[in-house]
Design an enzyme around this catalytic site. Structure first.
Site, PDB file in Angstrom:
ATOM      1  N   ILE A  77       1.040  -0.906  -0.245  1.00 27.69           N
ATOM      2  CA  ILE A  77      -0.221  -0.267   0.236  1.00 27.69           C
ATOM      3  C   ILE A  77       0.654   1.067  -0.067  1.00 27.69           C
ATOM      4  O   ILE A  77       0.356   2.478  -0.254  1.00 27.69           O
ATOM      5  CB  ILE A  77      -0.882   0.042   0.839  1.00 27.69           C
ATOM      6  CG1 ILE A  77      -2.242   0.788   0.496  1.00 27.69           C
ATOM      7  CG2 ILE A  77      -0.465   0.593   2.899  1.00 27.69           C
ATOM      8  CD1 ILE A  77      -3.350   0.609   1.932  1.00 27.69           C
ATOM      9  N   GLY A 129       2.679  -6.763  10.358  1.00 28.84           N
ATOM     10  CA  GLY A 129       1.816  -5.942   9.251  1.00 28.84           C
ATOM     11  C   GLY A 129       1.566  -4.644   8.348  1.00 28.84           C
ATOM     12  O   GLY A 129       3.139  -4.231   8.481  1.00 28.84           O
ATOM     13  N   ASP A 135       0.500  -1.784   9.819  1.00 25.11           N
ATOM     14  CA  ASP A 135       0.952  -0.828  10.051  1.00 25.11           C
ATOM     15  C   ASP A 135       2.482  -0.626  10.082  1.00 25.11           C
ATOM     16  O   ASP A 135       3.143   0.540   9.739  1.00 25.11           O
ATOM     17  CB  ASP A 135       0.286  -1.540  11.606  1.00 25.11           C
ATOM     18  CG  ASP A 135       0.282  -0.293  12.839  1.00 25.11           C
ATOM     19  OD1 ASP A 135       0.380  -0.268  13.596  1.00 25.11           O
ATOM     20  OD2 ASP A 135       0.600   1.144  11.953  1.00 25.11           O
TER      21      ASP A 135
HETATM   22  N1  APR Z   1       0.219  -3.333   2.206  1.00 26.46           N
HETATM   23  C1  APR Z   1      -0.723  -3.955   1.729  1.00 26.46           C
HETATM   24  N2  APR Z   1      -1.707  -4.652   3.125  1.00 26.46           N
HETATM   25  C2  APR Z   1      -0.109  -5.504   3.680  1.00 26.46           C
HETATM   26  C3  APR Z   1       0.673  -4.530   3.134  1.00 26.46           C
HETATM   27  C4  APR Z   1       0.975  -3.730   2.720  1.00 26.46           C
HETATM   28  N3  APR Z   1       2.485  -3.469   2.728  1.00 26.46           N
HETATM   29  N4  APR Z   1       1.565  -5.700   4.946  1.00 26.46           N
HETATM   30  C5  APR Z   1       0.567  -6.727   5.450  1.00 26.46           C
HETATM   31  N5  APR Z   1      -1.041  -5.925   4.531  1.00 26.46           N
HETATM   32  C6  APR Z   1      -1.736  -7.034   4.716  1.00 26.46           C
HETATM   33  C7  APR Z   1      -2.013  -8.452   5.287  1.00 26.46           C
HETATM   34  O1  APR Z   1      -1.251  -9.494   4.653  1.00 26.46           O
HETATM   35  C8  APR Z   1      -3.527  -8.001   5.348  1.00 26.46           C
HETATM   36  O2  APR Z   1      -4.102  -9.111   4.517  1.00 26.46           O
HETATM   37  O3  APR Z   1      -2.556  -5.886   4.997  1.00 26.46           O
HETATM   38  C9  APR Z   1      -4.103  -6.520   5.618  1.00 26.46           C
HETATM   39  C10 APR Z   1      -4.120  -6.987   8.013  1.00 26.46           C
HETATM   40  O4  APR Z   1      -3.589  -7.363   7.690  1.00 26.46           O
HETATM   41  P1  APR Z   1      -2.248  -6.745   9.203  1.00 26.46           P
HETATM   42  O5  APR Z   1      -1.431  -5.826   8.973  1.00 26.46           O
HETATM   43  O6  APR Z   1      -2.277  -7.830  10.436  1.00 26.46           O
HETATM   44  O7  APR Z   1      -3.617  -6.136  10.238  1.00 26.46           O
HETATM   45  P2  APR Z   1      -4.882  -5.999  11.430  1.00 26.46           P
HETATM   46  O8  APR Z   1      -4.892  -8.040  10.965  1.00 26.46           O
HETATM   47  O9  APR Z   1      -5.841  -5.093  11.302  1.00 26.46           O
HETATM   48  O10 APR Z   1      -4.374  -6.497  12.615  1.00 26.46           O
HETATM   49  C11 APR Z   1      -3.725  -4.986  13.449  1.00 26.46           C
HETATM   50  O11 APR Z   1      -1.492  -5.632  13.347  1.00 26.46           O
HETATM   51  O12 APR Z   1       0.721  -4.874  12.813  1.00 26.46           O
HETATM   52  C12 APR Z   1      -0.546  -5.035  13.952  1.00 26.46           C
HETATM   53  O13 APR Z   1      -0.072  -2.813  15.098  1.00 26.46           O
HETATM   54  C13 APR Z   1      -1.851  -4.312  14.428  1.00 26.46           C
HETATM   55  O14 APR Z   1      -2.140  -4.199  16.400  1.00 26.46           O
HETATM   56  C14 APR Z   1      -2.111  -4.112  14.902  1.00 26.46           C
HETATM   57  C15 APR Z   1      -2.985  -5.793  14.300  1.00 26.46           C
END
Ligand code: APR
Length: 200
Positions: A20, A41, A43
């Site tokens: 993203i 992830g 974030d």
């Molecule tokens: N770009 C787009 N999508 C991404 C990226 C990226 N660079 N990295 C990961 N994803 C996708 C993952 O594959 C998943 O489909 O984002 C989606 C959401 O996954 P997470 O990032 O794990 O978010 P979430 O499930 O909402 O959990 C949030 O995870 O990272 C921590 O600080 C964050 O505590 C919070 C929790």
């Protein structure tokens, strides 16, 4: 504001497979946690790409409750044309009442995830973002069932676009082809689940 029709709204939605932080959009949505101080992830990816000023800025935001959203500048991401980051906190699937057998929209986490999308769209409108990209909020670490999350995401984004001119375009940014297939299938089959409200 005359309501836009369903098909016109549909034309303003796209699906892509990408990191993203590389998208040429005005605003990207971050799937954050309630501290807004970063994590793994998407974030982690956004904080790495935006640089340390993002963490410094977010310390002043005082966190964000699940289901709500707060905007920040994009800092180092501005070099890529991204002007805003919208931080939203998705629900963690598994609340005592979260049951996939329950009809769509009727578990506590369904309601909170829907709020993430509508609150983020409100902020995108308020900051004047013409284009915004969403990750698949809550479907990673937070374990929200992917198809159920995609239906909630698509349903609420489409509903918003039929009654608002901003953002003009919404991108569902998936990190894997398999995730993009879920969105494509959900959108192609929308006639079955969106309007008949059959059990999910
Ligand atoms: N770009 C787009 N999508 C991404 C990226 C990226 N660079 N990295 C990961 N994803 C996708 C993952 O594959 C998943 O489909 O984002 C989606 C959401 O996954 P997470 O990032 O794990 O978010 P979430 O499930 O909402 O959990 C949030 O995870 O990272 C921590 O600080 C964050 O505590 C919070 C929790």
């Amino acid at each position: 504001m005359p309501p836009n029709d369903h098909d016109a709204a549909l034309d303003r939605i796209e699906i892509t497979v990408a990191d993203i932080t590389t998208l040429a959009v005005d605003a990207i949505v971050n799937a954050a946690n309630e501290s807004l101080l970063g994590g793994g992830g998407v974030d982690g990816a956004i904080h790495r790409a935006a640089g340390p000023r993002l963490l410094e800025h977010n310390r002043s935001l005082g966190g964000c409750p699940t289901g709500l959203a707060k905007a920040s500048p994009a800092f180092d991401l501005e070099a890529r044309g991204i002007r805003h980051i919208i931080h939203t906190v998705g629900p963690i699937w598994g609340d005592a009442h979260d049951d996939e057998a329950m009809s769509l929209g009727n578990t506590p986490s369904d309601v909170l995830l829907a709020s993430c999308y509508t609150r983020s769209l409100e902020l995108a409108r308020d900051v004047g973002a013409a284009s915004v990209a969403f990750p698949a909020i809550s479907t990673g670490v937070y374990r929200f069932p992917k198809e159920r999350a995609a239906k909630i995401a698509f349903g609420h984004v489409l509903g918003w676009l039929t009654q608002a001119d901003l953002p003009q375009r919404v991108t569902f940014c998936c990190f894997a082809d398999a995730d993009a297939q879920v969105y494509k299938q959900v959108i192609e089959s929308r006639g079955q689940w969106m309007f008949n409200r059959k059990r999910a």
